[in-house]
Write an enzyme that holds these catalytic residues in place. Structure first.
Site, short mmCIF file in Angstrom:
data_model
loop_
_atom_site.label_atom_id
_atom_site.label_comp_id
_atom_site.label_asym_id
_atom_site.label_seq_id
_atom_site.Cartn_x
_atom_site.Cartn_y
_atom_site.Cartn_z
N GLU A 163 56.61 10.04 -16.99
CA GLU A 163 56.90 11.39 -16.51
C GLU A 163 55.67 12.31 -16.49
O GLU A 163 55.60 13.30 -17.24
CB GLU A 163 58.01 12.02 -17.37
CG GLU A 163 59.28 11.20 -17.41
CD GLU A 163 60.40 11.88 -18.20
OE1 GLU A 163 60.17 12.93 -18.80
OE2 GLU A 163 61.52 11.34 -18.20
N GLU A 345 65.04 5.25 -17.62
CA GLU A 345 65.79 6.12 -18.55
C GLU A 345 67.00 6.69 -17.82
O GLU A 345 66.88 7.14 -16.68
CB GLU A 345 64.95 7.31 -19.03
CG GLU A 345 63.90 7.00 -20.04
CD GLU A 345 63.12 8.25 -20.48
OE1 GLU A 345 63.66 9.37 -20.42
OE2 GLU A 345 61.95 8.08 -20.87
O1 IFM Z 1 63.66 12.45 -24.57
C1 IFM Z 1 63.17 12.52 -23.27
C2 IFM Z 1 62.18 11.40 -23.02
O2 IFM Z 1 61.14 11.41 -23.93
C3 IFM Z 1 61.60 11.54 -21.63
N1 IFM Z 1 62.62 11.65 -20.66
C4 IFM Z 1 63.69 12.60 -20.87
C5 IFM Z 1 64.27 12.40 -22.26
C6 IFM Z 1 65.40 13.42 -22.50
O3 IFM Z 1 64.92 14.71 -22.41
#
Ligand code: IFM
Length: 434
Positions: A163, A345
């Protein structure tokens, strides 16, 4: 729901969010150590000093991973654990921790998927300018070489950055994340250096001829116009440019989005000849972190204005809108593919209540089921989606929200470090068995 036999099912975490042991075995300070200890930056003054104590409890955690029945575990390496000074000499004890963890995973038949950078930059490098400093991209590539050389024979999948939008915008644009800098124009420079770092890492990796795949993970969120009004459509397009295309276009098209002239003016001075060629060399896959969508209208100046969600929200205030995942996968496939895609994710924070040792987190379970159904829909449409990782394996340090937001499918009692499989974990386990 039908999935191919070789579809990869996983669960994900990140170093600063779970490891703890912040001062052990020679680990250097990270920007999140510094930031979380700065009063007012993290809810309740929480820090990652102990977190889930995974550094010491990793064997128990790998046993839980095995019990879940996932194929793959995505975790990140803490750069300051491996190179406490950010560059130069290697901290063998830090490397050994990851060797022990990987060994344990392989013993249990779980494939390790490693993220090189999930936001814990060594503080010493931040002191030199952090991602605003072009040299950080090179230091990142040098650190990655250490990881490739030391761990490259046993890793199945490498992710360069997690990210970069968050690292750049939240870290250097609005200051909500470490290192807490607030300067909108200069965050585009940070973003460019992050992308450059990605390119250098991939270039260096290819020279080693290791067998594993390498790619990047972006947090993408479709931006829908709030109405058919052309002004709303234009505002949504701009929001999409800022959130999504600013990263997708340079990586997969070798150019920044030309419709965003104002942002181009900010980034142009940072671009040197050859940068975009480096940034856009081929990736083996794209990792997508998906949580929600944006609903956008134009304000009086035509600028994007986030609108109130139309449906229910999670504890983060993020709208639950699973169809947006399908729309996103289709759009990425059409505009940037063909390319193997992974959901690296996906998950939800809800307030969990422990009742006689059980956590009935049925909203989280429904969230996962509905999003996995959209993955099946995407595969049916011919989109090369190859894996799905739940965020997160464990409740953990949720950045500026500290321990106040729980994303885990496994509950963590942060006083006792007891772990309890929530109902969502039991559902995921039986789903994977079936
Ligand atoms: O916890 C975070 C993660 O580290 C990166 N993506 C989003 C998740 C939730 O906010």
């Amino acid at each position: 729901m039908r999935f191919p036999e070789d579809f990869v099912w996983g669960a994900a975490t990140a170093s600063y969010q779970i490891e703890g042991a912040a001062f052990e075995d020679g680990r250097g300070e990270s920007i999140w150590d510094r930031f979380s200890k700065t009063p007012g930056k993290v809810l309740n003054g929480d820090t990652g000093d102990v977190a889930c104590n995974h550094y010491h409890l990793f064997k128990e955690d790998v046993a839980l991973i095995k019990e879940l029945g996932v194929d793959s575990y995505r975790f990140s390496l803490a750069w300051p654990r491996i190179l406490p000074e950010g560059k130069g000499s290697v901290n063998q004890k830090g490397l050994d921790f990851y060797k022990r963890l990987i060994h344990e995973l392989l013993e249990q038949g779980v494939s390790p998927a490693v993220t090189l950078y999930h936001w814990d930059l060594p503080q010493v490098l931040e002191d030199l300018g952090g991602w605003l400093n072009r040299d950080t991209a090179k230091y990142f590539a040098d650190y990655a070489q250490v990881a490739f050389r030391e761990l490259g024979d046993v890793i199945d999948s490498w992710i360069t950055l997690n990210e970069p939008w968050c690292s750049a915008f939240l870290g250097y644009g609005n200051g909500e994340h470490a290192p807490g800098k607030k300067d909108f124009p200069s965050h585009f420079r940070a973003a460019h250096h992050l992308l450059l770092g990605h390119g250098l890492v991939v270039e260096g990796y290819r020279q080693l001829n290791l067998g594993a795949d390498i790619g990047i993970t972006l947090n993408l969120a479709p931006q829908y116009p709030a109405s058919p009004d052309p002004r709303d459509i234009a505002a949504a397009r701009k929001a999409d440019g800022f959130q999504n295309r600013w990263y997708l276009d340079p990586i997969f098209k070798g150019r920044y989005p030309s419709d965003l002239e104002e942002f181009m003016a900010y980034v142009s001075p940072a671009i040197q000849p050859g940068d975009l060629e480096l940034i856009s060399q081929p990736n083996d896959f794209l990792g997508i972190n998906f949580y929600s969508r944006g609903l956008v209208a134009a304000d009086a100046n035509g600028e994007p204005q986030r609108q109130k969600p139309e449906r229910s929200v999670t504890a983060m205030g993020w709208e639950v809108y699973p169809e947006a995942l399908y729309d996103l996968l289709l759009r990425v496939h059409q505009d940037y593919g063909p390319l193997p895609l992974y959901i690296t994710e996906n998950g939800a924070a809800y307030e969990d209540v422990v009742e006689q040792g059980r956590i009935k987190d049925h909203k989280r379970q429904a969230y996962l089921e509905e999003h996995i159904a959209q993955c099946a829909r995407a595969i049916d449409s011919g989109i090369p989606l190859q894996g799905y990782y739940v965020w997160s394996l464990l409740d953990n340090f949720e950045w500026a929200f500290g321990y106040d937001r729980r994303f885990g499918i496994i509950y963590v009692d942060f006083d006792t470090q007891e772990r309890i499989l929530k109902d969502s974990a039991l559902w995921y386990q039986s789903f994977l068995r079936s």
